[in-house]
Design a protein around this motif. Structure first.
Motif, PDB file in Angstrom:
ATOM      1  N   TRP A 204      41.281  52.628   1.560  1.00 30.58           N
ATOM      2  CA  TRP A 204      41.560  53.768   0.987  1.00 30.58           C
ATOM      3  C   TRP A 204      42.476  55.393   1.938  1.00 30.58           C
ATOM      4  CZ3 TRP A 204      42.595  53.069  -3.589  1.00 30.58           C
ATOM      5  CH2 TRP A 204      41.508  52.127  -4.038  1.00 30.58           C
TER       6      TRP A 204
ATOM      7  N   ASP B 117      44.101  60.988  -1.328  1.00 27.50           N
ATOM      8  CA  ASP B 117      44.242  61.650  -2.648  1.00 27.50           C
ATOM      9  C   ASP B 117      43.018  60.607  -3.250  1.00 27.50           C
ATOM     10  OD1 ASP B 117      45.113  63.868  -2.541  1.00 27.50           O
ATOM     11  OD2 ASP B 117      46.489  63.790  -3.989  1.00 27.50           O
ATOM     12  N   TYR B 118      42.628  60.731  -4.658  1.00 26.65           N
ATOM     13  CA  TYR B 118      41.669  59.481  -5.126  1.00 26.65           C
ATOM     14  C   TYR B 118      43.233  58.719  -5.579  1.00 26.65           C
ATOM     15  CZ  TYR B 118      39.140  58.073  -8.770  1.00 26.65           C
ATOM     16  OH  TYR B 118      38.351  56.481  -9.620  1.00 26.65           O
TER      17      TYR B 118
ATOM     18  N   LYS C 136      49.254  54.786  -4.199  1.00 30.81           N
ATOM     19  CA  LYS C 136      48.460  54.907  -4.841  1.00 30.81           C
ATOM     20  C   LYS C 136      48.183  54.493  -6.801  1.00 30.81           C
ATOM     21  CE  LYS C 136      47.026  60.206  -6.775  1.00 30.81           C
ATOM     22  NZ  LYS C 136      47.247  61.624  -6.371  1.00 30.81           N
TER      23      LYS C 136
ATOM     24  N   HIS D  92      35.702  52.416  -3.233  1.00 27.14           N
ATOM     25  CA  HIS D  92      36.672  54.233  -3.709  1.00 27.14           C
ATOM     26  C   HIS D  92      36.822  53.498  -4.747  1.00 27.14           C
ATOM     27  CE1 HIS D  92      36.741  54.558   1.341  1.00 27.14           C
ATOM     28  NE2 HIS D  92      35.312  55.564   0.399  1.00 27.14           N
TER      29      HIS D  92
ATOM     30  N   PRO E  89      34.977  55.471  -6.889  1.00 24.51           N
ATOM     31  CA  PRO E  89      33.846  56.409  -6.830  1.00 24.51           C
ATOM     32  C   PRO E  89      32.457  56.287  -7.371  1.00 24.51           C
ATOM     33  CG  PRO E  89      36.295  56.934  -6.574  1.00 24.51           C
ATOM     34  CD  PRO E  89      36.446  55.755  -7.435  1.00 24.51           C
TER      35      PRO E  89
ATOM     36  N   SER F 166      29.939  62.219  -8.585  1.00 27.68           N
ATOM     37  CA  SER F 166      30.206  63.248  -9.223  1.00 27.68           C
ATOM     38  C   SER F 166      30.349  63.594 -10.252  1.00 27.68           C
ATOM     39  CB  SER F 166      31.702  62.592  -8.941  1.00 27.68           C
ATOM     40  OG  SER F 166      32.023  61.485  -9.292  1.00 27.68           O
TER      41      SER F 166
ATOM     42  N   VAL G  88      40.634  65.687  -7.106  1.00 32.91           N
ATOM     43  CA  VAL G  88      41.150  64.454  -7.849  1.00 32.91           C
ATOM     44  C   VAL G  88      42.804  64.678  -7.529  1.00 32.91           C
ATOM     45  CG1 VAL G  88      41.325  62.535  -8.852  1.00 32.91           C
ATOM     46  CG2 VAL G  88      39.263  63.403  -8.378  1.00 32.91           C
TER      47      VAL G  88
ATOM     48  N   LEU H 247      34.186  60.391 -12.234  1.00 37.28           N
ATOM     49  CA  LEU H 247      35.307  60.013 -10.623  1.00 37.28           C
ATOM     50  C   LEU H 247      35.344  60.445  -9.494  1.00 37.28           C
ATOM     51  CD1 LEU H 247      37.703  58.201 -12.789  1.00 37.28           C
ATOM     52  CD2 LEU H 247      35.683  57.020 -11.214  1.00 37.28           C
ATOM     53  N   SER H 248      35.194  60.539  -7.975  1.00 37.38           N
ATOM     54  CA  SER H 248      34.386  61.472  -6.978  1.00 37.38           C
ATOM     55  C   SER H 248      35.365  60.446  -5.850  1.00 37.38           C
ATOM     56  CB  SER H 248      34.540  62.138  -6.754  1.00 37.38           C
ATOM     57  OG  SER H 248      33.534  61.465  -6.378  1.00 37.38           O
ATOM     58  N   VAL H 249      36.381  60.534  -4.750  1.00 38.89           N
ATOM     59  CA  VAL H 249      36.725  59.804  -4.145  1.00 38.89           C
ATOM     60  C   VAL H 249      36.124  60.202  -2.266  1.00 38.89           C
ATOM     61  CG1 VAL H 249      38.512  60.683  -3.510  1.00 38.89           C
ATOM     62  CG2 VAL H 249      38.439  58.109  -3.458  1.00 38.89           C
TER      63      VAL H 249
END
Length: 482
Positions: free
Chosen positions: A62, A65-66, A119, A257, A260, A265, A324, A356-358
């Motif tokens: 990863w 970006d997300y 992505k 990931h 996430p 988040s 994101v 969701l976050s990453v």
DNA sequence: GGCGGAAGGT
DNA sequence: ACCTTCCGCC
């Protein structure tokens, strides 16, 4: 064609779906046997598998970006894919063609300007791995409503049954029923039901068919003696305990990931009781104890796989997300998730998909190929993690480690786990002592149409929902269904 | 490197 | 359907 490549059997265990901590995808993530390609893993599954595994950080990781990942070693990824698919002549050119094939399906897209960088379109994939059916069919959904008091919030809006039905035309009002499944005409039976992913507009036609709906499989349909990786065994009492998460693997599918940390988040941004699920004072709580943390390496998230936590909170796939932001051609937010999806079910239930976050991925661990080639580890990598060499996989690639997925759930894998764990490399839940204990150690055993929450949707995540409440709602559901 | 068309395999 | 293989083009 039969080849001596890694056996699919090793790669497609009867993993009990939602709570699956395994490295392979759950049973339902594979094609049904009846379909062409017979249960072979799809490329994007494979990519995700690699992405979630520490040992392939040097190969694919990863980054950015997300949902964005970079293929650091295209040849190696192609090689692994070739091994997996018994295509010894696979190369990156072909692999990339297959990836491009996903563009149209909007499972993937290219990150322009970045070499070997793609992505994922989460709106496609997330639900594939979090089949709503389970969520919908679980009383846990009901619990969601308790979190927000049944009132709409921007992040998790209760949706009317009508709205839900519009999203999932065949979703049964009760959250339980056959309508999400395509019952083969005249062939009801073990394989008679297939989850109709085509009912999920954001999944589109590209989504793989589920061979069986996870929660409807009943007790594990096949090979219950499957030896789960990292010593994890859902059959063991406590395996699904939120307080007992060390059993979970460092690279859980649901905790990588790619998923996430919803706790991190979302919970932290949510009012009590969500926020209380996070370790106190830990803004990035879920990462704590996951990946060392003392070496400065960007942690490869190993989020406690609270499958049930996924629907808890807000969706940050873009709109209002935390960094994101999708900036490229529509991207991940083409689906309903992107807008901060809240799904209601039946009785005004709220279901958000994924908080969701990453974290930035890619600690640059030394890849198998690097080891093989004797390549020095990525300078940014500080990993000393010993990767279990699962070289007993026969293939055309003579004497090479080959594709290790699922290969060794036994000592090798466990030693890996132990080592990883000894370094704090995940599989460790943040303290959740505030959470009630799990109801059942068995994820599916009690999965009737209307039963207490399965492990996949831990009751712990509905702390405000008492058993009485659950019972009441269950009864209500029954009535509504009837 | 990246793209998409085309044909073919399973 | 999901790639795999090949290819010409940019």
């Amino acid at each position: 064609m039969d080849c001596n490549c890694v056996s699919d059997l090793l790669l497609t265990p009867p993993v009990p779906t939602l709570w699956t901590p395994g490295i392979a995808f759950p049973d339902w993530a594979y094609k049904p046997e009846s379909s062409p390609g017979s249960r072979q893993i799809q490329l994007w599954h494979f990519i995700l598998e690699l992405l979630q595994k520490e040992e392939y950080q040097g190969v694919i990781a990863w980054q950015g970006d997300y949902g964005e990942f970079v293929i650091k070693d295209p040849d190696e990824v192609a090689r692994l894919w070739g091994i997996r698919k018994c295509k010894p002549h696979m190369n990156y050119d072909k692999l990339s063609r297959a990836l491009r094939y996903y563009y149209n399906k909007r499972i993937l897209h290219k990150t322009k300007g970045k070499r070997f960088t793609y992505k994922f379109n989460f709106s496609k994939v997330v639900l594939v791995n979090y089949p709503l059916l389970d969520m919908a069919s679980s009383p846990f959904l009901l619990a969601q409503n308790h979190f927000n008091g049944g009132t709409a919030t921007p992040d998790c809006s209760p949706v009317t049954p009508e709205a839900l039905q519009s999203l999932f035309p065949r979703l049964p009002e009760s959250g339980r029923g056959p309508s999400l499944f395509e019952r083969s005409a005249g062939a009801p039976g073990p394989d008679g039901d297939k989850l109709r992913l085509d009912t999920f507009p954001f999944l589109g036609s590209g989504a793989p068919c589920y061979s069986k709906p996870p929660s409807l499989l009943g007790p594990y349909p096949r090979n219950p003696a499957f030896d789960y990786p990292w010593g994890f065994n859902p059959y063991l009492p406590g395996a699904f305990s939120l307080n007992n998460c060390p059993k979970l693997p460092p690279g859980s599918l649901y905790s990588s990931h790619f998923y996430p940390n919803p706790l991190q988040s979302s919970l932290s941004q949510l009012p009590h009781p969500f926020s209380s699920l996070l370790p106190p004072g830990d803004a990035t709580g879920a990462e704590r104890g996951q990946t060392g943390g003392t070496n400065g390496q960007p942690p490869r998230l190993c989020i406690p796989p609270y499958p049930g936590s996924v629907p808890l909170g807000r969706t940050e796939l873009g709109n209002g997300g935390t960094g994101v932001g999708d900036r490229e051609r529509g991207e991940a937010n083409t689906g309903v998730i992107g807008g901060g999806l809240g799904l209601g079910l039946g009785l005004g239930l709220g279901l958000g998909l994924g908080g969701l976050s990453v974290g930035s991925g890619g600690g640059g661990r030394q890849s198998p190929s690097e080891r093989r080639k004797g390549v020095k580890q990525d300078p940014e990598s500080d990993s000393e993690l010993e990767i279990t060499d699962l070289s007993d996989c026969s293939s055309e690639n003579e004497n090479e480690p080959d594709f290790p997925l699922r290969k060794e759930p036994g000592l090798g894998g466990r030693s890996h786990l132990l080592e990883a764990k000894s370094r704090g490399l995940g599989g460790v839940l943040p303290p959740l002592s505030s959470l009630p204990p799990p109801v059942s150690p068995h994820p599916l055993k009690s999965l009737g149409p209307l039963t207490p929450p399965p492990s996949s949707l831990p009751p712990s995540l509905s702390p405000s929902l008492s058993m009485v409440d659950r019972q009441r709602e269950t009864e209500t559901l029954k009535l509504a269904h009837s």
